[in-house]
Design an enzyme around this catalytic site. Structure first.
Site, mmCIF file in Angstrom:
data_model
loop_
_atom_site.group_PDB
_atom_site.id
_atom_site.type_symbol
_atom_site.label_atom_id
_atom_site.label_comp_id
_atom_site.label_asym_id
_atom_site.label_seq_id
_atom_site.Cartn_x
_atom_site.Cartn_y
_atom_site.Cartn_z
ATOM 1 N N ARG A 115 -7.859 -13.386 56.525
ATOM 2 C CA ARG A 115 -6.725 -14.303 56.708
ATOM 3 C C ARG A 115 -6.916 -15.099 57.997
ATOM 4 O O ARG A 115 -6.825 -14.555 59.096
ATOM 5 C CB ARG A 115 -5.404 -13.526 56.771
ATOM 6 C CG ARG A 115 -4.197 -14.436 57.029
ATOM 7 C CD ARG A 115 -2.865 -13.795 56.694
ATOM 8 N NE ARG A 115 -2.497 -12.719 57.589
ATOM 9 C CZ ARG A 115 -1.275 -12.160 57.621
ATOM 10 N NH1 ARG A 115 -0.344 -12.580 56.782
ATOM 11 N NH2 ARG A 115 -1.021 -11.172 58.453
ATOM 12 N N ASP A 117 4.068 -6.333 63.334
ATOM 13 C CA ASP A 117 3.239 -7.491 63.666
ATOM 14 C C ASP A 117 4.155 -8.646 64.031
ATOM 15 O O ASP A 117 5.367 -8.470 64.209
ATOM 16 C CB ASP A 117 2.261 -7.833 62.549
ATOM 17 C CG ASP A 117 2.942 -8.361 61.281
ATOM 18 O OD1 ASP A 117 4.178 -8.592 61.297
ATOM 19 O OD2 ASP A 117 2.252 -8.547 60.273
#
Length: 514
Positions: free
Chosen positions: A162, A442
Site C-alpha cells: 500500500r 494506526d
C-alpha cells in the site's frame, strides 16, 4: 543523479540499492506525466468539500448511470489471489515483514501508509526490506539474539503493497523543484525494483490503493499503471490493485472505481476506521451528522451496514473480491479472562463478515490469523464467495448517510484524547503502528479521535451526563492526561480545537518528522 531531481536527505547503508539513477529517473517520468493531474484531483476534493459544506448531499452520479447498469465484469483472478480469506497488514518494518509473511495468512499487505510513520530512513529501509523479501533473502536478528527468516515459498503469504495516498508528498525528493507525490514515489520505487522479479517467481506486483474519493482518482491510478507497465515492458493487466473504500464519497462510486481500473482491478475493501473518519470530516457542518462515542459506531448499524452490503453486492456482481475490515485486537498474555473476551469479539466480527458475503478479512496481529481463518474455513468452504451475489441489496443514498443512535460520554472523550495523543506521540517518534489498550492502532483511529472531538465542539454536543462539550472541557481533559503534556498533546489540542479541522493529521504532523 538524473537531471532536475534532488535528494534532500542522507543515504545510509544500502540506500544506493534503492535510489539508483535509473529508479529515480523512473520516478521523475511518473512525476512529470501525472503531477498536474494529481493536483487537479486534489483541487476537485476542495471544491467537493465546499459543496458539502453548503449542504449538498452526495448521491449516485447521473453521468455514470450507464456504467452502473451495464453488465460487465472485472479481470480473471490471479492464482495467488484466488483465496484471500485472511490478510494481515502492517508496516514495512523488517521483523514485521518476516512475521507477517510467515503468519499463515493468505496475503500480507506491506504498508507505507496509515501504519507507517514516513520518516526518510523508515521509508527507504522499508523499500530495502521489501526488495529482500521479494527475493527471499530477508532475515532479522533481534537485540536479544533471536533470528527471523522466511518460511519456504509454499508457506509464505502473497505480498501486496500500500503506497501513501494522493494527498501526501515525499518532501525529501524534489522533481523540478517541487516535492514528489508520495504515491508515485512509493509505487514507482517498488514497481521498478520488484515487478520483474515478482513475475519470475510466479506472482505479480499487487497493490492496495488508499483514500480514493472518486472514480477519477481511480482513473489516474489506472493511467499510472499503464504508463509504468509500458515503460518497463510489463504486459498491461499484470498489476492488480484492491481499492480501500474508506471515504464516504467513494462509497457512491464503487462500480465506477472498479470500471476505471479495468484489467487491474482486484476488488474493494471495507476500510472501516478511515470510513468513519471520512464521514465525520465530510459532513462537519451538519449538526445532524454528529456521531456518538466511537465504540458505539459498529459495522452492523446504520451507514456502515449499508456500505458493507453495497460493497459486497457491487464486487460480486463484477466478479471481484469484497474484502472485510480490520480486527485490531492484540492477544492479551497476562489476563486470560480479558483475552478470551477480546478473541470472542474477533470471532463474532469475522462471523458477521463471512455471513454477509465477504471473501476475506483483515487482522493486525499474527496471533489472530488462526482465529479468523477458523471462522472463514467453517463458513466458506471454497476459496471465496463470488457466487454470493446479494441480489437482495437495494441500498439508497439515505441509507448510506444514516446516523447511528447512541450517546457521547465522558469515557468516550477521555478515550479519544488518550488514544489520539499516545498515537501521535509514537508517530512523531517514527512509529506508525502502536499497541494501545490491547488494540493495534494506526493513523485512521487517531484521525477519528481528533475529528470526533472537533465535531462535538463545533456543534456543542451534549454528553450523557448533561454537560456540553466545550473547549474548556477538552483542555481540562487534556491537562488531566499525563501523556498529553508534551508536543503530541499540544499538536492534538491544536487540531481538535481549530476553527476548521485539518484534512489529515499526517499532513500536519509530517512537518515535525525527518
Amino acid at each position: 543523479m538524473p537531471p532536475d531531481i534532488s535528494v534532500r536527505a542522507r543515504r545510509d547503508a544500502r540506500f544506493d540499492e534503492i535510489l539508483t539513477p535509473d529508479a529515480l529517473a523512473f520516478v521523475v517520468r511518473l512525476a512529470r506525466a501525472f503531477e498536474t493531474r494529481r493536483r487537479e484531483r486534489l483541487a476537485a476534493r476542495v471544491a467537493r468539500q465546499a459543496e458539502l459544506d453548503a449542504g449538498v448531499l452526495p448521491d449516485f452520479l447521473p453521468d455514470t448511470q450507464r456504467i452502473r447498469h451495464a453488465a460487465w465484469t472485472g479481470p480473471s483472478i490471479p492464482r495467488d489471489l484466488t483465496d484471500r480469506r485472511v490478510e494481515i497488514t502492517g508496516p514495512v518494518d523488517r521483523k514485521m515483514i518476516i512475521n507477517a509473511l510467515n503468519s499463515g495468512a493468505r496475503v500480507f499487505m506491506a504498508d507505507f501508509e496509515d501504519s507507517h510513520a514516513p520518516t526518510w530512513r523508515g521509508t527507504i529501509k522499508g523499500q530495502i526490506n521489501l526488495l529482500d523479501a521479494v527475493r527471499g533473502t530477508i532475515s532479522y536478528a533481534s537485540p536479544e539474539g533471536k533470528t527471523y527468516q522466511l518460511n519456504d515459498p509454499p508457506q509464505r503469504a502473497t505480498l501486496m503493497v500500500r503506497p501513501r495516498g494522493w494527498h501526501l508528498v515525499e518532501k525529501h525528493i524534489l522533481v523540478d523543484g517541487d516535492p514528489v507525490s508520495a504515491s508515485l514515489f512509493d509505487f514507482g520505487l517498488f514497481f521498478f525494483h520488484n515487478a520483474a522479479e515478482l513475475i519470475t517467481r510466479g506472482t505479480g506486483p499487487y497493490f492496495y490503493l488508499p483514500k480514493l474519493e472518486s472514480h477519477l482518482e481511480a482513473r489516474l491510478w489506472n493511467d499510472v499503471f499503464n504508463f509504468a507497465q509500458d515503460a518497463l515492458g510489463v504486459p498491461r493487466g499484470t498489476i492488480r490493485a484492491t481499492v480501500l473504500i474508506e471515504t464516504i464519497l467513494a462509497a457512491f462510486e464503487m462500480d465506477e472505481i472498479l470500471y476505471e481500473l479495468r484489467e487491474h482491478s482486484a476488488g474493494l475493501n471495507c476500510g472501516r476506521w478511515d470510513y468513519i473518519f471520512s464521514f465525520i470530516k465530510k459532513f462537519r457542518n451538519r449538526s445532524s451528522a454528529v456521531l456518538p462515542d466511537r465504540a458505539q459506531v459498529t459495522m452492523d448499524r446504520a451507514f456502515l451496514k449499508a456500505y458493507v452490503d453495497l460493497l459486497i453486492h457491487t464486487c460480486h456482481r463484477r466478479g471481484v473480491h469484497a474484502m472485510g475490515g480490520m480486527a485490531a485486537q492484540i492477544p492479551i498474555k497476562n489476563d486470560p479472562v480479558a483475552n478470551d473476551a477480546a478473541l470472542a469479539r474477533v470471532r463474532a466480527d469475522k462471523l458477521r463478515e463471512v455471513r454477509a458475503g465477504h471473501d476475506g478479512t483483515w487482522v493486525a496481529h499474527p496471533g489472530l490469523v488462526p482465529i479468523a481463518q477458523a471462522v472463514f474455513d467453517q463458513q466458506m468452504p471454497g476459496p471465496n464467495q463470488l457466487d454470493v451475489t446479494r441480489d437482495d441489496v437495494r441500498v439508497t443514498p439515505a441509507e448510506l448517510l444514516e446516523i447511528p443512535t447512541g450517546t457521547i460520554t465522558t469515557e468516550g472523550l477521555r478515550t479519544n484524547i488518550d488514544v489520539g495523543v499516545r498515537y501521535l506521540a509514537a508517530w512523531l517518534g517514527g512509529n506508525g503502528c502502536v499497541p494501545i489498550n490491547n488494540l493495534m492502532e494506526d493513523a485512521a483511529t487517531a484521525e477519528i479521535c481528533r475529528t470526533q472531538i472537533w465535531q462535538w465542539l463545533r456543534h456543542g454536543a451534549r454528553m450523557a451526563d448533561g454537560r456540553v462539550v466545550s473547549a474548556d472541557l477538552v483542555r481540562d481533559a487534556l491537562a488531566a492526561n499525563p501523556e498529553a503534556q508534551g508536543p503530541a498533546g499540544r499538536l492534538f489540542e491544536e487540531m481538535s480545537t481549530a476553527a476548521e479541522p485539518p484534512d489529515f493529521l499526517t499532513l500536519v504532523a509530517y512537518e515535525y518528522i525527518d
